[in-house]
Design a protein around this motif. Structure first.
Motif, PDB file in Angstrom:
ATOM      1  N   THR A 144       0.831  -1.207   0.000  1.00  0.00           N
ATOM      2  CA  THR A 144       0.000   0.000   0.000  1.00  0.00           C
ATOM      3  C   THR A 144       0.863   1.253   0.000  1.00  0.00           C
ATOM      4  O   THR A 144       0.579   2.226  -0.714  1.00  0.00           O
ATOM      5  CB  THR A 144      -0.924   0.014   1.226  1.00  0.00           C
ATOM      6  N   GLY A 145       1.928   1.234   0.816  1.00  0.00           N
ATOM      7  CA  GLY A 145       2.832   2.381   0.845  1.00  0.00           C
ATOM      8  C   GLY A 145       3.486   2.633  -0.495  1.00  0.00           C
ATOM      9  O   GLY A 145       3.597   3.786  -0.940  1.00  0.00           O
ATOM     10  N   LEU A 146       3.916   1.573  -1.167  1.00  0.00           N
ATOM     11  CA  LEU A 146       4.522   1.725  -2.490  1.00  0.00           C
ATOM     12  C   LEU A 146       3.525   2.257  -3.506  1.00  0.00           C
ATOM     13  O   LEU A 146       3.876   3.079  -4.369  1.00  0.00           O
ATOM     14  CB  LEU A 146       5.085   0.376  -2.954  1.00  0.00           C
ATOM     15  N   LYS A 147       2.263   1.789  -3.409  1.00  0.00           N
ATOM     16  CA  LYS A 147       1.227   2.293  -4.329  1.00  0.00           C
ATOM     17  C   LYS A 147       0.969   3.776  -4.100  1.00  0.00           C
ATOM     18  O   LYS A 147       0.839   4.556  -5.054  1.00  0.00           O
ATOM     19  CB  LYS A 147      -0.064   1.505  -4.151  1.00  0.00           C
ATOM     20  N   LEU A 148       0.894   4.183  -2.826  1.00  0.00           N
ATOM     21  CA  LEU A 148       0.710   5.604  -2.525  1.00  0.00           C
ATOM     22  C   LEU A 148       1.861   6.429  -3.074  1.00  0.00           C
ATOM     23  O   LEU A 148       1.654   7.512  -3.638  1.00  0.00           O
ATOM     24  CB  LEU A 148       0.600   5.800  -1.004  1.00  0.00           C
ATOM     25  N   HIS A 258       1.823  17.089   0.218  1.00  0.00           N
ATOM     26  CA  HIS A 258       2.756  15.975   0.358  1.00  0.00           C
ATOM     27  C   HIS A 258       2.227  14.895   1.305  1.00  0.00           C
ATOM     28  O   HIS A 258       2.987  14.034   1.748  1.00  0.00           O
ATOM     29  CB  HIS A 258       4.111  16.468   0.874  1.00  0.00           C
ATOM     30  N   LEU A 259       0.925  14.920   1.605  1.00  0.00           N
ATOM     31  CA  LEU A 259       0.369  13.959   2.552  1.00  0.00           C
ATOM     32  C   LEU A 259       0.574  12.521   2.081  1.00  0.00           C
ATOM     33  O   LEU A 259       0.897  11.635   2.875  1.00  0.00           O
ATOM     34  CB  LEU A 259      -1.122  14.229   2.781  1.00  0.00           C
ATOM     35  N   SER A 260       0.395  12.278   0.791  1.00  0.00           N
ATOM     36  CA  SER A 260       0.550  10.912   0.280  1.00  0.00           C
ATOM     37  C   SER A 260       1.974  10.398   0.492  1.00  0.00           C
ATOM     38  O   SER A 260       2.178   9.208   0.791  1.00  0.00           O
ATOM     39  CB  SER A 260       0.191  10.855  -1.208  1.00  0.00           C
ATOM     40  N   TYR A 261       2.953  11.276   0.339  1.00  0.00           N
ATOM     41  CA  TYR A 261       4.341  10.864   0.587  1.00  0.00           C
ATOM     42  C   TYR A 261       4.530  10.485   2.060  1.00  0.00           C
ATOM     43  O   TYR A 261       5.170   9.477   2.387  1.00  0.00           O
ATOM     44  CB  TYR A 261       5.317  11.983   0.231  1.00  0.00           C
ATOM     45  N   GLY A 262       3.962  11.316   2.952  1.00  0.00           N
ATOM     46  CA  GLY A 262       4.076  11.027   4.375  1.00  0.00           C
ATOM     47  C   GLY A 262       3.385   9.733   4.760  1.00  0.00           C
ATOM     48  O   GLY A 262       3.928   8.926   5.529  1.00  0.00           O
ATOM     49  N   LEU A 263       2.172   9.514   4.219  1.00  0.00           N
ATOM     50  CA  LEU A 263       1.454   8.280   4.511  1.00  0.00           C
ATOM     51  C   LEU A 263       2.196   7.071   3.966  1.00  0.00           C
ATOM     52  O   LEU A 263       2.238   6.011   4.602  1.00  0.00           O
ATOM     53  CB  LEU A 263       0.046   8.338   3.923  1.00  0.00           C
ATOM     54  N   ALA A 265       5.387   6.768   3.672  1.00  0.00           N
ATOM     55  CA  ALA A 265       6.516   6.524   4.570  1.00  0.00           C
ATOM     56  C   ALA A 265       6.051   5.866   5.872  1.00  0.00           C
ATOM     57  O   ALA A 265       6.694   4.929   6.378  1.00  0.00           O
ATOM     58  CB  ALA A 265       7.233   7.843   4.878  1.00  0.00           C
ATOM     59  N   ILE A 266       4.910   6.347   6.421  1.00  0.00           N
ATOM     60  CA  ILE A 266       4.393   5.771   7.671  1.00  0.00           C
ATOM     61  C   ILE A 266       3.979   4.319   7.470  1.00  0.00           C
ATOM     62  O   ILE A 266       4.327   3.435   8.263  1.00  0.00           O
ATOM     63  CB  ILE A 266       3.226   6.610   8.201  1.00  0.00           C
ATOM     64  N   LEU A 267       3.219   4.052   6.417  1.00  0.00           N
ATOM     65  CA  LEU A 267       2.784   2.682   6.161  1.00  0.00           C
ATOM     66  C   LEU A 267       3.971   1.769   5.857  1.00  0.00           C
ATOM     67  O   LEU A 267       4.001   0.612   6.287  1.00  0.00           O
ATOM     68  CB  LEU A 267       1.783   2.651   5.006  1.00  0.00           C
TER      69      LEU A 267
END
Length: 325
Positions: A144-148, A258-263, A265-267
């Motif tokens: 999921t993180g890679l897809k985001l 940049h929220l998608s980048y942060g998410l 990274a978190i995921l």
């Protein structure tokens, strides 16, 4: 799986969640535009409530459990902001009138609570029997993180095309759809034929996205705590405040570029943490990531994400003063 919750605490918690949902339904029974004052008041309440409950967890069950609760809540609240992006696009795509927005959001919250309750129970049952489920959960979050990250790089994150939504296509096959809203009614009779309203379509679309969000959020918080009760209560508190938070952040959401980048990274971080935890169970020499370290990493990612988003938005506005966000 071990839990801090007794049957009584479970019953009281579920009762409080249901009572809060009833209060929300009463508050939205009369369609109206939500003022910023109203949205801020509800948002303050739904932030103070989980923070206060965290003090109970900390005092009654120790600092480790309290830290797990607060970290899990922070993760779920962050993911809920991403949910709001999609909800915002769905409401705009379906041209939902302002007076009906909070009722759509409330239906979405109820659907999300039910789905996450099911996912949490299934996850707890699986994790209690099979250690490899940690590896599966970690893989889900890494993918999921890679897809985001991929969508963010391509500029394709948070895209909504009503005509291409599968749930909309399915519903249109079974019933005709009217062109106009009729309050919060899901169906109306037109020329002797019962038809769906656009309100029914957008509600179904929100429910469909709830499934996707549950697949991400439940494994994410299981990466912080193995207590099913804490997983449920952090999800519930993060979701209950979404209706009011939407109207507080509606104008500011576009600034979080940049929220998608942060998410991502978190995921990705939590996914790696779950994989390491599985490896630690199999090979004790493999290190396990402590909860406090997880909290510092997540807070750091959020701080960088918000800072860079605001800087990027400010520069974009400087280049084009007509941009909003």
């Amino acid at each position: 799986m071990s839990s801090i919750a007794s049957p009584t605490l479970w019953l009281v918690t579920i009762g409080v969640v249901l009572a809060l949902l009833v209060v929300d339904f009463v508050a939205t029974r009369r369609p109206h535009e939500v003022s910023m004052k109203e949205a801020l008041a509800w948002s303050a309440f739904y932030v103070a409530l989980p923070l206060t409950f965290g003090l109970y967890v900390w005092n009654a069950h120790g600092g480790d459990r309290g830290l797990e609760y607060y970290t899990g809540y922070l993760v779920e609240k962050t993911l809920s902001v991403d949910n709001l992006f999609v909800f915002m696009l769905l409401l705009a795509a379906f041209a939902v009138p302002e007076v009906l927005k909070q009722r759509v959001l409330l239906y979405g919250i109820v659907g999300a609570l039910v789905l996450r309750g099911i996912f949490i129970a299934l996850g707890a049952a699986a994790l209690s029997r099979f250690d490899w489920v940690f590896l599966v959960f970690g893989g889900v979050l890494l993918v999921t993180g890679l897809k985001l990250l991929r969508d963010a790089v391509r500029g394709q994150e948070h895209e909504v095309d009503v005509a291409e939504l599968r749930i909309v296509k399915v519903l249109r096959r079974f019933m005709p759809v009217s062109d106009e809203y009729d309050g919060a009614r899901l169906t109306v009779v037109r020329k002797g034929v019962r038809v769906l309203t656009p309100f029914a379509l957008v509600t179904a679309a929100v429910f469909a996205t709830d499934i996707v969000f549950a697949v991400d959020s439940v494994p994410a918080v299981y990466g912080i705590t193995g207590d099913p009760y804490l997983v449920f209560v952090t999800n519930a508190f993060a979701l209950l405040g979404l209706r009011a938070l939407y109207f507080v952040l509606e104008g500011a959401l576009s600034a979080l570029v940049h929220l998608s980048y942060g998410l991502a990274a978190i995921l990705g971080f939590i996914g790696a943490k779950l994989v390491l935890h599985w490896a630690h169970l199999v090979w004790p020499s493999v290190p396990d990531v402590p909860t406090l370290a997880s909290l510092f990493v997540i807070v750091g990612i959020l701080a960088v994400t918000i800072t860079t988003s605001l800087v990027a938005s400010r520069r974009a506005k400087a280049r084009d003063p007509e941009l909003v966000g």
